[in-house]
Design a protein around this motif. Structure first.
Motif, PDB file in Angstrom:
ATOM      1  N   ILE A 163       9.088 -14.871  -6.990  1.00 23.96           N
ATOM      2  CA  ILE A 163       7.814 -14.149  -7.025  1.00 23.96           C
ATOM      3  C   ILE A 163       7.677 -13.169  -5.859  1.00 23.96           C
ATOM      4  CG2 ILE A 163       6.447 -15.837  -5.700  1.00 23.96           C
ATOM      5  CD1 ILE A 163       4.242 -15.434  -7.848  1.00 23.96           C
ATOM      6  N   LEU A 164       8.221 -13.524  -4.697  1.00 24.81           N
ATOM      7  CA  LEU A 164       8.125 -12.616  -3.550  1.00 24.81           C
ATOM      8  C   LEU A 164       8.946 -11.349  -3.770  1.00 24.81           C
ATOM      9  CD1 LEU A 164       8.198 -14.892  -0.376  1.00 24.81           C
ATOM     10  CD2 LEU A 164       6.243 -13.934  -1.575  1.00 24.81           C
ATOM     11  N   LEU A 165      10.025 -11.459  -4.535  1.00 23.65           N
ATOM     12  CA  LEU A 165      10.849 -10.292  -4.815  1.00 23.65           C
ATOM     13  C   LEU A 165      10.139  -9.308  -5.737  1.00 23.65           C
ATOM     14  CD1 LEU A 165      14.310 -12.021  -5.341  1.00 23.65           C
ATOM     15  CD2 LEU A 165      13.439 -10.904  -3.291  1.00 23.65           C
ATOM     16  N   MET A 166       9.075  -9.764  -6.371  1.00 26.03           N
ATOM     17  CA  MET A 166       8.260  -8.873  -7.195  1.00 26.03           C
ATOM     18  C   MET A 166       7.068  -8.342  -6.400  1.00 26.03           C
ATOM     19  SD  MET A 166       7.938  -7.489 -10.235  1.00 26.03           S
ATOM     20  CE  MET A 166       8.767  -8.528 -11.442  1.00 26.03           C
ATOM     21  N   ILE A 167       6.472  -9.192  -5.569  1.00 27.51           N
ATOM     22  CA  ILE A 167       5.260  -8.788  -4.855  1.00 27.51           C
ATOM     23  C   ILE A 167       5.543  -7.693  -3.837  1.00 27.51           C
ATOM     24  CG2 ILE A 167       3.544  -9.533  -3.154  1.00 27.51           C
ATOM     25  CD1 ILE A 167       3.330 -12.151  -4.554  1.00 27.51           C
ATOM     26  N   PHE A 168       6.514  -7.913  -2.964  1.00 24.86           N
ATOM     27  CA  PHE A 168       6.686  -7.032  -1.811  1.00 24.86           C
ATOM     28  C   PHE A 168       7.162  -5.620  -2.158  1.00 24.86           C
ATOM     29  CE2 PHE A 168       6.715 -11.095   0.632  1.00 24.86           C
ATOM     30  CZ  PHE A 168       5.584 -10.799   1.380  1.00 24.86           C
ATOM     31  N   PRO A 169       8.073  -5.408  -3.127  1.00 23.22           N
ATOM     32  CA  PRO A 169       8.389  -4.019  -3.479  1.00 23.22           C
ATOM     33  C   PRO A 169       7.174  -3.256  -4.010  1.00 23.22           C
ATOM     34  CG  PRO A 169      10.098  -5.488  -4.283  1.00 23.22           C
ATOM     35  CD  PRO A 169       8.981  -6.362  -3.801  1.00 23.22           C
ATOM     36  N   ILE A 170       6.356  -3.919  -4.835  1.00 25.77           N
ATOM     37  CA  ILE A 170       5.158  -3.255  -5.360  1.00 25.77           C
ATOM     38  C   ILE A 170       4.150  -3.032  -4.242  1.00 25.77           C
ATOM     39  CG2 ILE A 170       3.295  -3.402  -7.051  1.00 25.77           C
ATOM     40  CD1 ILE A 170       5.063  -5.204  -8.734  1.00 25.77           C
ATOM     41  N   TYR A 171       3.991  -4.033  -3.387  1.00 28.35           N
ATOM     42  CA  TYR A 171       3.054  -3.928  -2.261  1.00 28.35           C
ATOM     43  C   TYR A 171       3.442  -2.780  -1.324  1.00 28.35           C
ATOM     44  CZ  TYR A 171       1.520  -5.022   2.504  1.00 28.35           C
ATOM     45  OH  TYR A 171       1.046  -4.946   3.789  1.00 28.35           O
ATOM     46  N   ASN A 172       4.726  -2.650  -1.038  1.00 23.97           N
ATOM     47  CA  ASN A 172       5.180  -1.595  -0.115  1.00 23.97           C
ATOM     48  C   ASN A 172       4.864  -0.205  -0.655  1.00 23.97           C
ATOM     49  OD1 ASN A 172       6.207  -3.353   1.803  1.00 23.97           O
ATOM     50  ND2 ASN A 172       8.219  -3.450   0.852  1.00 23.97           N
ATOM     51  N   VAL A 173       4.939  -0.029  -1.983  1.00 26.10           N
ATOM     52  CA  VAL A 173       4.644   1.281  -2.563  1.00 26.10           C
ATOM     53  C   VAL A 173       3.138   1.520  -2.626  1.00 26.10           C
ATOM     54  CG1 VAL A 173       4.908   2.712  -4.614  1.00 26.10           C
ATOM     55  CG2 VAL A 173       6.790   1.250  -3.889  1.00 26.10           C
ATOM     56  N   ILE A 174       2.392   0.543  -3.116  1.00 26.47           N
ATOM     57  CA  ILE A 174       0.943   0.714  -3.275  1.00 26.47           C
ATOM     58  C   ILE A 174       0.268   0.903  -1.923  1.00 26.47           C
ATOM     59  CG2 ILE A 174      -1.176  -0.442  -4.027  1.00 26.47           C
ATOM     60  CD1 ILE A 174       0.335  -1.624  -6.325  1.00 26.47           C
ATOM     61  N   GLU A 175       0.834   0.299  -0.875  1.00 28.40           N
ATOM     62  CA  GLU A 175       0.233   0.431   0.452  1.00 28.40           C
ATOM     63  C   GLU A 175       0.191   1.892   0.905  1.00 28.40           C
ATOM     64  OE1 GLU A 175       0.648  -1.872   4.730  1.00 28.40           O
ATOM     65  OE2 GLU A 175       2.454  -1.309   3.637  1.00 28.40           O
ATOM     66  N   SER A 176       1.140   2.701   0.456  1.00 29.23           N
ATOM     67  CA  SER A 176       1.182   4.104   0.863  1.00 29.23           C
ATOM     68  C   SER A 176       0.366   5.007  -0.061  1.00 29.23           C
ATOM     69  CB  SER A 176       2.634   4.593   0.901  1.00 29.23           C
ATOM     70  OG  SER A 176       3.226   4.526  -0.384  1.00 29.23           O
ATOM     71  N   LEU A 177      -0.241   4.442  -1.104  1.00 25.86           N
ATOM     72  CA  LEU A 177      -1.050   5.240  -2.018  1.00 25.86           C
ATOM     73  C   LEU A 177      -2.358   5.641  -1.343  1.00 25.86           C
ATOM     74  CD1 LEU A 177      -1.687   6.401  -4.833  1.00 25.86           C
ATOM     75  CD2 LEU A 177      -2.536   4.127  -5.472  1.00 25.86           C
ATOM     76  N   ASP A 178      -2.681   6.910  -1.377  1.00 23.16           N
ATOM     77  CA  ASP A 178      -3.911   7.425  -0.782  1.00 23.16           C
ATOM     78  C   ASP A 178      -5.115   6.872  -1.540  1.00 23.16           C
ATOM     79  OD1 ASP A 178      -5.905   8.795   0.483  1.00 23.16           O
ATOM     80  OD2 ASP A 178      -5.131  10.809   0.045  1.00 23.16           O
ATOM     81  N   ARG A 179      -5.983   6.160  -0.840  1.00 19.42           N
ATOM     82  CA  ARG A 179      -7.173   5.582  -1.477  1.00 19.42           C
ATOM     83  C   ARG A 179      -8.093   6.654  -2.052  1.00 19.42           C
ATOM     84  NH1 ARG A 179      -6.248   2.324   3.032  1.00 19.42           N
ATOM     85  NH2 ARG A 179      -5.957   0.105   2.545  1.00 19.42           N
ATOM     86  N   ASN A 180      -8.017   7.855  -1.513  1.00 18.82           N
ATOM     87  CA  ASN A 180      -8.877   8.934  -2.006  1.00 18.82           C
ATOM     88  C   ASN A 180      -8.579   9.268  -3.468  1.00 18.82           C
ATOM     89  OD1 ASN A 180     -10.216   9.256   0.461  1.00 18.82           O
ATOM     90  ND2 ASN A 180      -8.618  10.639   1.234  1.00 18.82           N
ATOM     91  N   GLN A 181      -7.325   9.064  -3.894  1.00 19.57           N
ATOM     92  CA  GLN A 181      -6.989   9.320  -5.296  1.00 19.57           C
ATOM     93  C   GLN A 181      -7.710   8.339  -6.215  1.00 19.57           C
ATOM     94  OE1 GLN A 181      -2.830   9.930  -6.237  1.00 19.57           O
ATOM     95  NE2 GLN A 181      -2.329  10.401  -4.105  1.00 19.57           N
ATOM     96  N   ILE A 182      -7.773   7.090  -5.782  1.00 18.97           N
ATOM     97  CA  ILE A 182      -8.474   6.079  -6.581  1.00 18.97           C
ATOM     98  C   ILE A 182      -9.972   6.355  -6.580  1.00 18.97           C
ATOM     99  CG2 ILE A 182      -8.937   3.611  -6.795  1.00 18.97           C
ATOM    100  CD1 ILE A 182      -6.241   3.098  -5.459  1.00 18.97           C
ATOM    101  N   GLU A 183     -10.507   6.705  -5.416  1.00 21.04           N
ATOM    102  CA  GLU A 183     -11.931   7.003  -5.332  1.00 21.04           C
ATOM    103  C   GLU A 183     -12.284   8.220  -6.176  1.00 21.04           C
ATOM    104  OE1 GLU A 183     -14.227   5.221  -4.014  1.00 21.04           O
ATOM    105  OE2 GLU A 183     -12.842   3.718  -3.200  1.00 21.04           O
ATOM    106  N   ALA A 184     -11.426   9.227  -6.174  1.00 18.69           N
ATOM    107  CA  ALA A 184     -11.683  10.422  -6.967  1.00 18.69           C
ATOM    108  C   ALA A 184     -11.690  10.091  -8.459  1.00 18.69           C
ATOM    109  CB  ALA A 184     -10.633  11.484  -6.662  1.00 18.69           C
TER     110      ALA A 184
END
Length: 309
Positions: free
Chosen positions: A187-208
């Protein structure tokens, strides 16, 4: 010219000493620990099963008999193809695919929460709580799952006490324990790759997107998931390959009818003592997994370089 420039930039960035060490370490890892053993396995798979004194002699020639055995079975068999081994092979790949989808469904929301939350210290504690159980050996974790899902285990005892069931449920025979154990193991091999990418996603895009009236599922479908595609691809690749090649969990958590293809390979190498046939089965499993992964990457338009990001 471009390759020479890349090498020059690499040594400028890392220095001659560190750059050379990294190159030697990577080459040792790839060539000595991966490529050469796989080539040796491939060569073994085309050899006759001979006693040690006859290896390297005139009888030690190349053959495809072990691959024919996987497809057609033993000579003189009642069926036209190897029903047992091919059936186990197909079930193993389907089960690995199911475990991969299960992990993706469970891990994506958690990875999104970890990557986009502003919790700070609380997030670090949550990540630590995810990692700590993996300090325990994989075999011990598998036995723990067998105890939890056993007929007299924790889950059955709780359900019996609450009156939800009248007789214990055989989670082992139903493969529930196996799928749960495999899903938890990677399960960790699935969580951390996705987490590492989503962490760099600009929150402003989601808010927009939210300000423009996009629904929750549409924000994820059109904004988050396309951005997190490299992490999702990396996690799914690792979980699928490791689930298809798992051995300890199927042996400990599998029921009487849940034979895993790796168990057949193990039996040929150890119990049967037929290393060429075990090597042939292992090569087929590896090639099949690689083809499936590359096909899925092509289907979802993911490049190999994206997985390494």
């Amino acid at each position: 010219m471009k390759a020479a420039q890349l090498i020059r930039d690499y040594f400028v960035k890392n220095g001659l000493g560190l750059g050379s060490f990294l190159l030697v370490a990577v080459l040792f890892w790839v060539v000595i620990l991966i490529v050469l053993p796989q080539l040796s396995m491939l060569d073994f798979s085309f050899r006759h099963h001979l006693p040690p004194p006859e290896m390297g002699g005139p009888k030690d020639t190349y053959t495809i008999e072990h691959y024919k055995y996987l497809v057609l079975g033993a000579p003189g068999a009642d069926t036209s193809y190897n029903v047992v081994d091919l059936g186990v092979f197909g079930r193993t790949l389907l089960a690995a695919f199911f475990v991969t989808i299960l992990d993706l469904v469970l891990c994506y929301p958690l990875a999104y929460y970890l990557g986009q939350s502003r919790g700070g210290g609380a997030i670090r504690i949550l990540v630590l709580l995810l990692i700590i159980p993996y300090w325990i050996n994989e075999i011990l974790r598998a036995f723990a799952f067998r105890i939890i899902f056993g007929e007299s285990g924790l889950i059955n005892e709780m359900m019996l006490t609450m009156g939800l069931i009248s007789d214990p449920v055989d989670f082992i025979r139903a493969n529930v324990a196996l799928y749960a154990g495999l899903g938890y193991a990677y399960i960790l091999l699935m969580i951390f790759p996705i987490y590492n990418v989503i962490e760099s996603l600009d929150r402003n895009q989601i808010e927009a997107a939210r300000d423009m009236g996009a629904s929750w599922w549409r924000i994820h479908w059109r904004v988050v998931i396309p951005y997190a595609k490299p992490g999702i691809s990396s996690g799914c690749t690792m979980v699928f390959m490791l689930s298809a090649g798992a051995l300890a969990a199927p042996q400990i958590l599998g029921g009487p009818s849940s034979l895993w293809f790796t168990q057949i390979i193990y039996q040929w190498f150890n119990t049967g003592g037929n290393w060429p046939r075990g090597a042939a089965f292992a090569v087929v499993l590896l090639v099949a997994c690689i083809i499936i992964v590359l096909s899925m990457m092509r289907l979802f338009k993911v490049k190999i370089g994206d997985i390494g990001k």
